[in-house]
Every structure is written in C-alpha cells, then in structure tokens.
Motif scaffolding. Structure first.
Motif: not given
Length: 371
Positions: A275-290
């Motif tokens: 099973w693969v879950m595609f999702y989004f991240g934003a404002f993480w400590q080590d990555r900018k933007g969305g």
C-alpha cells in the motif's frame, strides 16, 4: 483540499516523538523501488484554472467511467468550499461540468463548507480506477462547516452518497450530522483544534484492521513539547467503519506525521503487495514550502516514510509558492501526478506531472487585473 497560509511557527520537537513516526516495516530497497515506479519528472503544467482571480481550485480526485476520466475538485470562493466535477478523454484536457455539493441549506452544520472526496475508488495501480459501490450507493466523504471564510472552525467530517451516476452533475445527499468531530468523546490529542480536514475512504476487503472500511484523515492539534505548547500541527490518523455511516477512531496516535509542520491529504494506491500513501508536507524543519511525498505499508496501519527527494515540489512560475496535494494514477504505462499548484499571487489551480514527456500545457492563470 486546502489553502495554505504562511504561518509563523516556533518549533519544538523531541527525537523520541519523531522516531515513533518512522516505522521500519518496508525495506530501504523497496522504498527506492516504489520511488522509481511513481516518480514524475516531467511537469506538463496547469490543466484546470479558475475563470477569475477570486476563485481558487484545489484537491483533485480522479476516477474513470467508460471512455471518460472524471475529476472532483474544490473551489474556494471567499465564502467557503464547494465540490465540483470535470471530465476528460485524455487526462490532460479537462472540461468543467458543475457542482456536486453547493452552498445552501441555512441552519445546517455544513452550510458554508462542503469539501468532498470520492470514496471507494479502485486502488489497483494501473487498474481501471472505477468508483465502487456499497449498499447500492456511491459515497463521498467531505469536511464541512457552518461558518463562512477560509477554513473557519469548527470543521468536521461528513459522509454524502448518491444512487445516481456520480459522473453526472447533481447534488449529492448528505448525512444530517458529522461522522467525526473534534467534539467526539474519543477525539485524539492530535485533533483537538476543531479542524478536521481531508479524508480518504477505502475498502479493506481483507479486513486487515478488523473492519471493512478505512478512513485516513488529517486534523489540527496542539503539541506539548519541551514544556511549550505549539499550534498548527497537522497529522494523518485513521478511522474505521463497517457500514460507511458509523465511524470510530482507530489507534490513539497518528499514523503518518512529522515533528513539525503539516502532514496531510493522504490518498491510497496499491502497488503489487504494498500500500502506498501519497500525501503532502509543508513547513517541515528541513524542507520549505509545500510538496508531495509518500509512505508505504503492508498492513494499512504501520507506515514507513520515504526519506528521499520530494515527488513534487515548486519549480515553475505557476507552482512557485506551493506544489502539493496529490492524486496519482498510472494509465497505459504513464504515471500522472495531479496536484494543487499555487503561484506567488496565491492563484490556485490543478496541474499534472508525468513519468513521460507529454509536452507542455497551454493553460494558464488569468492575468490579474491592474489596480
């Protein structure tokens, strides 16, 4: 599903909490194999845009019926969210059709927010992507709210259904009350800010969870770390049901999350036995933007997070602010990764990236009126 506003955060985290979010059920080699299968290095560009500056498009969900592909998506108008439908013959050229859940019904819990996502879509990677039925009906989960404006709390999750053809424009029937709310007795610590957002509902035919249907949803919650309260975390958790109408939370902890920022809008595909879950991240400590990423699981409960490159990130003028919120399919050997593209003027539309170079779209945002 949602519009992201840039927020000022003070982030505190513990390595112990972060470590708990990293399950090790899928090998590094398998995660790399999945990445190679799903990556889409060619950005075709925008395929759907609003007709004016005031409206914003968001959160594509794609399914197929006959010779046509259909996409449900959201439009934010300033008043709130409505759910719309479009169609395409080739996954690249799309035509607006009309509303499926619209404003109205004064006095209801979801008067001004109806953000819907088709349920029971076929999840087989490279499959037919048809919508499934239960109890003679097609289903859609949605987040709703009674207040006007941008994601004004409280926001809860409801269920809608239809016994008509879901690829034909008509208003869906909505259940009279939410199925999940921040006021529920079993609300978890990570969803206590009265904002429950996108939900994805799948059928678990093997009942790996002990139940027929599984919902993944994200919500806003406080976090107390290093004795300081931080706000506006979002995390993905689970709920389960056997009848699509009555839902209960599954597990106390979220199943996919990060030590800071937003983890949300999970959608599920099954690639071979994983099973693969595609999702989004934003404002993480080590990555900018969305940006868009993925996690993988053998049991729908324990998820291993991909630690490599983002699947989708900002790189073009039309997505230079955010490139996020996935819906990913494979058709005739080509992977299509639909996502919400946001430029620096906060114009929002639906774009697609592909695994094969299909050229460039001629669709663009409307030119902002001079002031």
């Amino acid at each position: 599903m949602r519009l992201i506003k840039v927020l000022s955060f003070t982030f505190f985290f513990s390595s112990a909490v972060f470590a708990q979010s990293k399950n090790t059920g899928i090998s590094v080699a398998k995660m790399q194999e999945i990445y190679e299968e799903v990556k889409t290095p060619y950005k075709y560009g925008l395929v759907m845009v609003p007709q004016d500056e005031q409206h914003k498009m968001d959160c594509p969900t794609v399914f197929r019926e006959g010779k046509y592909w259909y996409m449900t998506y959201l439009i934010y108008s300033g008043r709130g969210y409505e759910t719309w439908l479009s169609k395409s013959k080739d996954l690249l050229n799309w035509e607006n059709m009309g509303r499926l859940m619209s404003f109205g019904d004064a006095g209801k819990w979801d008067d001004n927010q109806k953000a819907g996502y088709n349920a029971l879509t076929s999840m087989k990677w490279g499959g037919n992507y048809k919508l499934g039925k239960f109890d003679g009906k097609y289903w859609m989960s949605y987040f709703g709210g009674k207040e006007k404006g941008y994601e004004t709390e409280p926001l809860s999750i409801g269920m809608a259904y239809t016994d008509k053809q879901p690829w034909v424009v008509h208003e869906w029937t909505r259940m009279p009350e939410p199925v999940l709310s921040a006021l529920d007795k079993d609300v978890r610590w990570w969803e206590n800010r009265h904002k429950l957002f996108k939900s994805s509902v799948i059928e678990d035919k093997k009942k790996l969870t002990g139940h027929r249907f599984v919902m993944y949803y994200n919500a806003v919650g406080d976090s107390l770390e290093n004795n300081k309260k931080t706000r506006w975390y979002e995390r993905i958790g689970m709920a389960v049901s056997d009848d699509m109408q009555h839902w209960k939370r599954f597990k106390t902890e979220p199943v996919v999350h990060q030590p800071v920022g937003i983890t949300g809008d999970g959608v599920i595909q099954k690639i071979k036995d994983t099973w693969v879950m595609f999702y989004f991240g934003a404002f993480w400590q080590d990555r900018k933007g969305g940006f868009n990423r993925f996690a993988a699981s053998k049991d729908l409960v324990n998820w291993t997070d991909w630690t490599g490159d983002n699947l989708i990130e900002s790189s073009e003028p039309y997505d230079e602010l955010y490139a996020h919120k996935s819906f990913v399919i494979k058709h005739k050997g080509i992977v299509y990764h639909f996502y919400c593209a946001v430029n620096k003027k906060d114009q929002r539309g639906i774009a697609v990236a592909t695994s094969k170079d299909l050229g460039k779209s001629n669709v663009g945002f409307v030119t902002p009126a001079s002031k």
